[in-house]
Design an enzyme around this catalytic site. Structure first.
Site, PDB file in Angstrom:
ATOM      1  N   LEU A   1      -9.542   5.327   8.492  1.00  0.00           N
ATOM      2  CA  LEU A   1      -8.176   4.985   8.939  1.00  0.00           C
ATOM      3  C   LEU A   1      -7.741   3.605   8.446  1.00  0.00           C
ATOM      4  CD1 LEU A   1      -8.214   6.442  12.601  1.00  0.00           C
ATOM      5  CD2 LEU A   1      -7.516   7.581  10.477  1.00  0.00           C
TER       6      LEU A   1
ATOM      7  N   SER B   1      -7.325  10.724 -11.192  1.00  0.00           N
ATOM      8  CA  SER B   1      -5.928  10.316 -11.377  1.00  0.00           C
ATOM      9  C   SER B   1      -5.576  10.276 -12.858  1.00  0.00           C
ATOM     10  CB  SER B   1      -5.735   8.917 -10.775  1.00  0.00           C
ATOM     11  OG  SER B   1      -4.529   8.343 -11.243  1.00  0.00           O
TER      12      SER B   1
ATOM     13  N   TYR C   1      -8.260  -0.370 -10.352  1.00  0.00           N
ATOM     14  CA  TYR C   1      -8.155   0.904  -9.611  1.00  0.00           C
ATOM     15  C   TYR C   1      -8.447   2.068 -10.563  1.00  0.00           C
ATOM     16  CZ  TYR C   1      -6.014   5.210  -8.155  1.00  0.00           C
ATOM     17  OH  TYR C   1      -5.802   6.545  -7.902  1.00  0.00           O
TER      18      TYR C   1
ATOM     19  N   LYS D   1     -11.726   5.040 -10.921  1.00  0.00           N
ATOM     20  CA  LYS D   1     -11.642   6.495 -11.117  1.00  0.00           C
ATOM     21  C   LYS D   1     -12.425   6.905 -12.366  1.00  0.00           C
ATOM     22  CE  LYS D   1      -8.936   7.476  -7.618  1.00  0.00           C
ATOM     23  NZ  LYS D   1      -9.479   8.223  -6.452  1.00  0.00           N
TER      24      LYS D   1
HETATM   25  C1  WQD Z   1       6.873   5.659 -11.278  1.00  0.00           C
HETATM   26  C2  WQD Z   1       8.036   5.149 -12.116  1.00  0.00           C
HETATM   27  C3  WQD Z   1       8.037   2.772 -12.405  1.00  0.00           C
HETATM   28  C4  WQD Z   1       8.776   1.840  -8.171  1.00  0.00           C
HETATM   29  C5  WQD Z   1       1.135   5.203  -9.871  1.00  0.00           C
HETATM   30  C6  WQD Z   1      -0.279   4.838 -10.133  1.00  0.00           C
HETATM   31  C7  WQD Z   1      -1.076   6.066 -10.426  1.00  0.00           C
HETATM   32  C8  WQD Z   1      -0.871   7.103  -9.338  1.00  0.00           C
HETATM   33  C9  WQD Z   1       0.591   7.388  -9.100  1.00  0.00           C
HETATM   34  C10 WQD Z   1      -2.774   6.940  -7.885  1.00  0.00           C
HETATM   35  C11 WQD Z   1       7.627   4.067 -13.107  1.00  0.00           C
HETATM   36  C12 WQD Z   1       9.264   3.225 -11.603  1.00  0.00           C
HETATM   37  C13 WQD Z   1       8.542   2.518  -9.367  1.00  0.00           C
HETATM   38  C14 WQD Z   1       9.974   1.101  -8.003  1.00  0.00           C
HETATM   39  C15 WQD Z   1      10.654   1.752 -10.213  1.00  0.00           C
HETATM   40  N1  WQD Z   1      -1.479   6.676  -8.138  1.00  0.00           N
HETATM   41  N2  WQD Z   1       9.467   2.481 -10.353  1.00  0.00           N
HETATM   42  N3  WQD Z   1      10.875   1.091  -9.037  1.00  0.00           N
HETATM   43  O1  WQD Z   1       3.143   3.832 -11.734  1.00  0.00           O
HETATM   44  O2  WQD Z   1       3.644   6.216 -12.522  1.00  0.00           O
HETATM   45  O3  WQD Z   1       1.697   5.780 -11.016  1.00  0.00           O
HETATM   46  O4  WQD Z   1       1.218   6.134  -8.818  1.00  0.00           O
HETATM   47  O5  WQD Z   1      -3.521   7.600  -8.517  1.00  0.00           O
HETATM   48  O6  WQD Z   1      -2.421   5.682 -10.487  1.00  0.00           O
HETATM   49  O7  WQD Z   1      -0.304   4.034 -11.302  1.00  0.00           O
HETATM   50  O8  WQD Z   1       4.009   5.605 -10.120  1.00  0.00           O
HETATM   51  O9  WQD Z   1       5.788   5.617  -8.458  1.00  0.00           O
HETATM   52  O10 WQD Z   1       4.705   3.398  -9.044  1.00  0.00           O
HETATM   53  O11 WQD Z   1       6.224   4.527 -10.700  1.00  0.00           O
HETATM   54  O12 WQD Z   1      11.485   1.735 -11.138  1.00  0.00           O
HETATM   55  O13 WQD Z   1      10.236   0.454  -6.948  1.00  0.00           O
HETATM   56  O14 WQD Z   1       8.985   4.578 -11.242  1.00  0.00           O
HETATM   57  O15 WQD Z   1       8.408   1.759 -13.334  1.00  0.00           O
HETATM   58  O16 WQD Z   1       8.401   4.236 -14.267  1.00  0.00           O
HETATM   59  P1  WQD Z   1       3.158   5.297 -11.458  1.00  0.00           P
HETATM   60  P2  WQD Z   1       5.180   4.745  -9.489  1.00  0.00           P
END
Ligand code: WQD
Length: 336
Positions: A33, A124, A148, A152
């Protein structure tokens, strides 16, 4: 059949518990948790009408972990438990390596001791690093770009060595793309602690009025509208992918990686506009500079999972937005 779910109180873990319980599996959840709430387990029991056996245990606590294996006949383990923030992992890498890698080693050692050798590991798409070519297939080059992602990648390699040392193991490495959305009941969903790092929870918190506006990290990428393109996959489709992987590991030995994605790429603004269209909620945003470490495009080639697991993502972007909004609007403060 009895399945141990580590991290089962979390976002993907809780959705996977729903699918398993609805199929008649016995489910045992082990969770410390540290990044989830026990309330999610109560909600899963409410949705399914089934009971969950819950142990509040940290995987680093070997003595109590062994008790779980002594007290229960476990047929397979789905291993979600782990820290998962890219940004935080850069600040405290040793905590990430110890928690994620040592925890997995202790889990596998105890599994081996109790002759439980069926394992599904929550990996991932981050193991593909800065991809050159999309869509991404499982034989694309692997290279993590943050601690991170390296946990993985290292765990995948450790599990390959484990299988090579004992061919009785049956292991599926599931590489998730971008899980979003929530169960149709609106009772369980993504409940990030603090300000969300990820896009969809940020959007839903703006829509529900908890946050002021979305910051779009860059609109100068080589994509159709300049914003980042990702493979958004409904968390229920992802959960169903774990059930399909379980079916496979139960009747085979070996180790295989599978991409769990839709195979379709949508941009940040595609998601914002779709969300606004289906919910009727405005999502104000401003374009700001790129976030370090982001790539322009990342989406899956899911054909290996389609063929070998007989798994297909069925829900589309509108479903993901509607379900995410139902969860957030019913639970403005998550599980509190
Ligand atoms: C998605 C897109 C951002 C937030 C991450 C981890 C990956 C996995 C999934 C665990 C990108 C854009 C985001 C914001 C934005 N997690 N964005 N404003 O980075 O693809 O993947 O989450 O396994 O390991 O890296 O996901 O949702 O952070 O970003 O513009 O406030 O949205 O630049 O293009 P990401 P995300």
């Amino acid at each position: 059949m009895s399945i141990l779910i580590t991290g089962g109180a979390g976002y993907i873990g809780s959705h996977t518990c729903v699918e398993l319980l609805n199929l008649g599996y016995e489910v045992i959840v082990l969770d410390n948790l540290s990044n989830s709430k026990e309330e999610s387990i109560r909600r899963v029991e409410n949705i399914t009408g089934k009971k969950i056996k819950f142990y509040k245990i940290d995987l680093l606590d070997r003595e109590n972990l062994e008790k779980v294996f002594m007290e229960n006949k476990i047929d397979a383990v789905i291993h979600f438990a782990g820290f998962k923030s890219v940004g935080e992992s850069v600040k405290v890498p040793l905590r990430y390596y110890h928690n994620n890698i040592t925890g997995t080693i202790i889990l596998c050692d105890v599994m081996q001791k109790y002759c439980v050798k069926k394992l599904i590991f929550s990996s991932s798409a981050t193991v593909y690093g800065n991809v050159e070519k999309v869509p991404i297939s499982e034989d694309s080059p692997l290279s993590a770009t943050n601690p991170y992602g390296r946990t993985k990648l290292f765990i995948e390699e450790i599990l390959r060595d484990l299988y090579n040392s004992d061919k009785e193991w049956s292991i599926a490495l599931l590489r998730y793309f971008n899980p979003i959305g929530a169960h149709e009941s609106g009772l369980i969903g993504e409940d990030p602690s603090g300000v969300p790092n990820n896009l969809m929870p940020y959007i839903t918190q703006v829509a529900v009025g908890k946050l002021h506006e979305l910051k779009v990290f860059g609109n100068d990428y080589d994509t159709h509208d300049g914003t980042g393109v990702r493979d958004f996959i409904h968390v229920v489709d992802l959960a169903k992918g774990h059930v399909k992987a379980l079916n496979k590991v139960m009747v085979s030995t070996g180790i295989d990686a599978y991409n769990l994605g839709t195979g379709k790429g949508y941009s940040v603004l595609d998601l914002v506009h779709t969300f606004e269209k289906v919910t009727g909620k405005k999502v104000p945003y401003t374009i700001v500079k790129r976030r370090p470490g982001d790539v322009a495009k990342c989406f899956a080639d899911p054909t290996k999972a389609n063929k070998e697991l007989k798994w297909y993502a069925e829900r589309d972007l509108e479903d993901m937005c509607l379900d995410a909004w139902r969860w957030q609007s019913n639970n403005p403060n998550g599980y509190e």
